[in-house]
Design a protein around this motif. Structure first.
Motif, PDB file in Angstrom:
ATOM      1  N   GLN A  71      -7.248   3.452   3.725  1.00  0.00           N
ATOM      2  CA  GLN A  71      -7.008   2.843   2.418  1.00  0.00           C
ATOM      3  C   GLN A  71      -5.557   2.434   2.200  1.00  0.00           C
ATOM      4  N   ALA A  72      -4.839   2.132   3.279  1.00  0.00           N
ATOM      5  CA  ALA A  72      -3.468   1.641   3.159  1.00  0.00           C
ATOM      6  C   ALA A  72      -3.473   0.137   2.894  1.00  0.00           C
ATOM      7  N   PRO A  73      -2.456  -0.384   2.208  1.00  0.00           N
ATOM      8  CA  PRO A  73      -2.374  -1.833   1.977  1.00  0.00           C
ATOM      9  C   PRO A  73      -2.343  -2.606   3.290  1.00  0.00           C
ATOM     10  N   VAL A  74      -2.829  -3.852   3.222  1.00  0.00           N
ATOM     11  CA  VAL A  74      -2.897  -4.714   4.401  1.00  0.00           C
ATOM     12  C   VAL A  74      -2.201  -6.033   4.087  1.00  0.00           C
ATOM     13  N   ALA A  75      -1.384  -6.504   5.022  1.00  0.00           N
ATOM     14  CA  ALA A  75      -0.804  -7.834   4.925  1.00  0.00           C
ATOM     15  C   ALA A  75      -1.359  -8.691   6.058  1.00  0.00           C
ATOM     16  N   ILE A  76      -1.781  -9.904   5.736  1.00  0.00           N
ATOM     17  CA  ILE A  76      -2.280 -10.854   6.731  1.00  0.00           C
ATOM     18  C   ILE A  76      -1.268 -11.991   6.835  1.00  0.00           C
ATOM     19  N   ARG A  77      -0.735 -12.178   8.033  1.00  0.00           N
ATOM     20  CA  ARG A  77       0.278 -13.206   8.257  1.00  0.00           C
ATOM     21  C   ARG A  77      -0.215 -14.208   9.288  1.00  0.00           C
ATOM     22  N   GLY A  78       0.374 -15.406   9.269  1.00  0.00           N
ATOM     23  CA  GLY A  78       0.098 -16.411  10.286  1.00  0.00           C
ATOM     24  C   GLY A  78       1.357 -16.708  11.079  1.00  0.00           C
ATOM     25  N   ALA A 124      -8.660 -15.524  -1.706  1.00  0.00           N
ATOM     26  CA  ALA A 124      -9.393 -14.262  -1.690  1.00  0.00           C
ATOM     27  C   ALA A 124      -8.483 -13.052  -1.818  1.00  0.00           C
ATOM     28  N   ALA A 125      -7.214 -13.194  -1.435  1.00  0.00           N
ATOM     29  CA  ALA A 125      -6.300 -12.054  -1.375  1.00  0.00           C
ATOM     30  C   ALA A 125      -5.986 -11.492  -2.758  1.00  0.00           C
ATOM     31  N   ASP A 126      -5.571 -10.233  -2.773  1.00  0.00           N
ATOM     32  CA  ASP A 126      -5.122  -9.604  -4.009  1.00  0.00           C
ATOM     33  C   ASP A 126      -3.740 -10.095  -4.407  1.00  0.00           C
ATOM     34  N   PRO A 174     -11.198  -2.040   0.316  1.00  0.00           N
ATOM     35  CA  PRO A 174     -10.891  -1.006  -0.679  1.00  0.00           C
ATOM     36  C   PRO A 174      -9.417  -0.866  -1.016  1.00  0.00           C
ATOM     37  N   ALA A 175      -8.540  -1.386  -0.175  1.00  0.00           N
ATOM     38  CA  ALA A 175      -7.093  -1.329  -0.408  1.00  0.00           C
ATOM     39  C   ALA A 175      -6.569  -2.739  -0.679  1.00  0.00           C
ATOM     40  N   PRO A 176      -5.362  -2.848  -1.228  1.00  0.00           N
ATOM     41  CA  PRO A 176      -4.796  -4.172  -1.506  1.00  0.00           C
ATOM     42  C   PRO A 176      -4.620  -5.005  -0.237  1.00  0.00           C
ATOM     43  N   VAL A 177      -4.927  -6.299  -0.349  1.00  0.00           N
ATOM     44  CA  VAL A 177      -4.744  -7.247   0.747  1.00  0.00           C
ATOM     45  C   VAL A 177      -3.754  -8.323   0.284  1.00  0.00           C
ATOM     46  N   LEU A 194       7.746  -9.144   1.006  1.00  0.00           N
ATOM     47  CA  LEU A 194       6.579  -8.418   1.496  1.00  0.00           C
ATOM     48  C   LEU A 194       6.794  -6.914   1.363  1.00  0.00           C
ATOM     49  N   LYS A 195       7.977  -6.447   1.733  1.00  0.00           N
ATOM     50  CA  LYS A 195       8.265  -5.016   1.624  1.00  0.00           C
ATOM     51  C   LYS A 195       8.131  -4.544   0.180  1.00  0.00           C
ATOM     52  N   SER A 196       8.639  -5.339  -0.741  1.00  0.00           N
ATOM     53  CA  SER A 196       8.556  -4.990  -2.160  1.00  0.00           C
ATOM     54  C   SER A 196       7.114  -4.913  -2.634  1.00  0.00           C
ATOM     55  N   GLU A 197       6.304  -5.886  -2.225  1.00  0.00           N
ATOM     56  CA  GLU A 197       4.891  -5.874  -2.617  1.00  0.00           C
ATOM     57  C   GLU A 197       4.172  -4.671  -2.027  1.00  0.00           C
ATOM     58  N   LEU A 198       4.470  -4.347  -0.769  1.00  0.00           N
ATOM     59  CA  LEU A 198       3.809  -3.210  -0.136  1.00  0.00           C
ATOM     60  C   LEU A 198       4.211  -1.896  -0.804  1.00  0.00           C
ATOM     61  N   VAL A 199       5.470  -1.787  -1.182  1.00  0.00           N
ATOM     62  CA  VAL A 199       5.916  -0.585  -1.900  1.00  0.00           C
ATOM     63  C   VAL A 199       5.151  -0.452  -3.210  1.00  0.00           C
ATOM     64  N   HIS A 200       5.019  -1.557  -3.928  1.00  0.00           N
ATOM     65  CA  HIS A 200       4.259  -1.521  -5.189  1.00  0.00           C
ATOM     66  C   HIS A 200       2.810  -1.127  -4.939  1.00  0.00           C
ATOM     67  N   MET A 201       2.188  -1.754  -3.950  1.00  0.00           N
ATOM     68  CA  MET A 201       0.775  -1.493  -3.678  1.00  0.00           C
ATOM     69  C   MET A 201       0.542  -0.042  -3.240  1.00  0.00           C
TER      70      MET A 201
END
Length: 227
Positions: free
Chosen positions: A42-49, A109-111, A88-91, A183-190
């Motif tokens: 249930q850890a946050p996920v980041a999808i990058r290209g 679709a992403a959060d 179930p976790a933030p994307v 991205l780091k800031s968003e992941l910390v928040h999530m």
């Protein structure tokens, strides 16, 4: 094609085929599988290209390979959208370049969707290339895009990053050298969210959208269809 990195309590999925990230069934299935594996903790996920292009959209070679392959590719795209909506976790999606359909669908679709400034465009260009979208991205776009963004689907208007943010493809746009800190800031928040409450609230908010997408038919390939 997809590499997975676990960093500071979050998962980073990077799509990179060395070309333009044209998304076929195999690549989309790999994304769904990676998301399923990430769901275990249930850890946050980041999808990058790739830098310069998140994705060129669906792989046109799949549509040229016949009805069976084309249908499977569209189903895989639908499955990927549903996997993000159900996760179930933030994307978070991170777009450092162009995002054509199917890449634009993943943003919707992403959060949380982060775009970067540059000579890039995002949107749905099917009318310009003589194809019609399947129903499921129409449903997603109707839910997530502004009125201007919705009208642009029919006219194939593609949006520069800040305009794409205004119509709903991105939640924020940052300078290229600010991507990592954003991205780091968003992941910390999530990561600071209560995991159970997040999942419950996301599930409730997406319930009808998921049901509508699940029920939507795929094209029969007897006429115009999507790319």
């Amino acid at each position: 094609m997809i590499t997975t990195e676990t960093r500071d309590g979050a998962h980073i999925l990077t799509m990179d085929d060395g070309k333009v990230n044209a998304l076929n069934k195999e690549k989309l299935d790999a994304l769904v599988a990676a998301l399923a594996e990430c769901a275990n903790d249930q850890a946050p996920v980041a999808i990058r290209g790739r830098k310069g292009i998140f994705s060129a959209g669906f792989d046109l070679k799949g549509f040229a390979a016949g009805p069976e392959v084309a249908t499977a590719q569209l189903q895989a795209g639908k499955d990927a959208i549903l996997a993000i909506l159900r996760h179930p976790a933030p994307v978070i999606t991170v777009c450092e370049g162009h995002a054509y359909p199917m890449g634009a669908f993943l943003m919707l679709a992403a959060d949380k969707a982060i775009g970067t400034e540059g000579e890039f465009v995002t949107g749905m260009n099917e009318s310009a290339i003589g194809m019609a979208l399947p129903i499921y991205p129409m449903i997603l776009g109707a839910e997530r895009l502004t009125p201007r963004g919705k009208k642009a689907v029919a006219t194939s208007e593609m949006f520069a990053p800040h305009a794409a943010c205004k119509v709903g493809y991105f939640d924020k746009v940052v300078a290229p050298d600010e991507v990592e800190s954003a991205l780091k800031s968003e992941l910390v928040h999530m990561k600071g969210l209560n995991a159970g409450a997040f999942n419950a609230n996301k599930s409730a908010m997406n319930k009808q959208l998921i049901a509508d997408i699940e029920a939507s038919p795929l094209p029969d390939f007897g006429g115009a269809w999507a790319a």
